[in-house]
Design a protein around this motif. Sequence first.
Motif, PDB file in Angstrom:
ATOM      1  N   ILE A 121       0.850  -1.188   0.000  1.00  0.00           N
ATOM      2  CA  ILE A 121       0.000   0.000   0.000  1.00  0.00           C
ATOM      3  C   ILE A 121       0.888   1.240   0.000  1.00  0.00           C
ATOM      4  O   ILE A 121       1.835   1.353   0.780  1.00  0.00           O
ATOM      5  N   ALA A 122       0.591   2.176  -0.877  1.00  0.00           N
ATOM      6  CA  ALA A 122       1.344   3.428  -0.928  1.00  0.00           C
ATOM      7  C   ALA A 122       1.085   4.238   0.330  1.00  0.00           C
ATOM      8  O   ALA A 122       0.014   4.152   0.950  1.00  0.00           O
ATOM      9  N   ASP A 123       2.072   5.049   0.708  1.00  0.00           N
ATOM     10  CA  ASP A 123       1.937   5.829   1.942  1.00  0.00           C
ATOM     11  C   ASP A 123       0.732   6.758   1.902  1.00  0.00           C
ATOM     12  O   ASP A 123       0.048   6.963   2.911  1.00  0.00           O
ATOM     13  N   GLY A 124       0.416   7.308   0.735  1.00  0.00           N
ATOM     14  CA  GLY A 124      -0.723   8.227   0.656  1.00  0.00           C
ATOM     15  C   GLY A 124      -2.057   7.528   0.792  1.00  0.00           C
ATOM     16  O   GLY A 124      -3.074   8.182   1.070  1.00  0.00           O
ATOM     17  N   ASP A 125      -2.106   6.223   0.586  1.00  0.00           N
ATOM     18  CA  ASP A 125      -3.356   5.468   0.668  1.00  0.00           C
ATOM     19  C   ASP A 125      -3.563   4.787   2.015  1.00  0.00           C
ATOM     20  O   ASP A 125      -4.580   4.104   2.208  1.00  0.00           O
ATOM     21  N   GLU A 154      -0.231  -2.350   7.399  1.00  0.00           N
ATOM     22  CA  GLU A 154      -1.014  -1.711   6.349  1.00  0.00           C
ATOM     23  C   GLU A 154      -1.574  -0.347   6.762  1.00  0.00           C
ATOM     24  O   GLU A 154      -2.119   0.351   5.904  1.00  0.00           O
ATOM     25  N   SER A 155      -1.481   0.037   8.011  1.00  0.00           N
ATOM     26  CA  SER A 155      -1.985   1.325   8.454  1.00  0.00           C
ATOM     27  C   SER A 155      -0.859   2.370   8.394  1.00  0.00           C
ATOM     28  O   SER A 155       0.244   2.085   7.919  1.00  0.00           O
ATOM     29  N   THR A 156      -1.150   3.558   8.849  1.00  0.00           N
ATOM     30  CA  THR A 156      -0.128   4.603   8.893  1.00  0.00           C
ATOM     31  C   THR A 156       1.008   4.252   9.860  1.00  0.00           C
ATOM     32  O   THR A 156       2.056   4.896   9.836  1.00  0.00           O
TER      33      THR A 156
END
Length: 220
Positions: free
Chosen positions: A109-113, A215-217
């Motif tokens: 997952i991209a950081d922005g997503d 998968e989270s921030t």
Amino acid sequence: MRVWWCLPVLLLACAGVSAQPGKVVIYRCTDALGQLTVQNNTPCPKGSTQDKRVIDSAPSSAAPPLFITSPVPPIAPANAPPPHPPVSSQLPSVSRPPAAKPAAPKSTIADGDRLPPPVLFECRTYDNGRYLSDDGRPPQRCAALQTTGLGTTASGAGVACQMVDDQCQRLPDEALCENWKQRLREAESALRFGRSDSRDASAAEVARIQRIVTESTCGR
């Protein structure tokens, strides 16, 4: 066995000493270390085993005492291989490497997503225990009551408990990642040291929390 008796006479004859009728006393001495010495007209020293024999046709002139020692054990050649060391000394020491911790799965997952992690609660039990939970209202637990002196039995003992609620408080958003990672460490410890019959459930819990963190921030 007869050679050593003849050896002194042969040595005297080879030295060119003229013989004449007489007597020669030969002493065969063996010391405490087992070394053999053959000598004429001289008794063995104290502490040695002595074997005495008289021989005719001794030389006329007085000859110095003759000492013949047993041969020195042969010396190993300089290029002889050294003694073989014990087998245990040839084995290299092998240290077992520590068990490697499984690498955390990488997220695609991209950081922005990425989304923030779910809410988390810090709960305390009636006996002041602390734990982290996704649920702010966990099931009630039974707190044991003191029953000594109740009832009519001789011992006066009974069993009773009171249903109580754990007190839970939601953690602030800025503390969620730190506490989710702490909960992951606790789940991994439960999987490693917990009961074998609950290993499948513990492994599933570790995988669930690991996915949340990755998968989270919190996984940036």
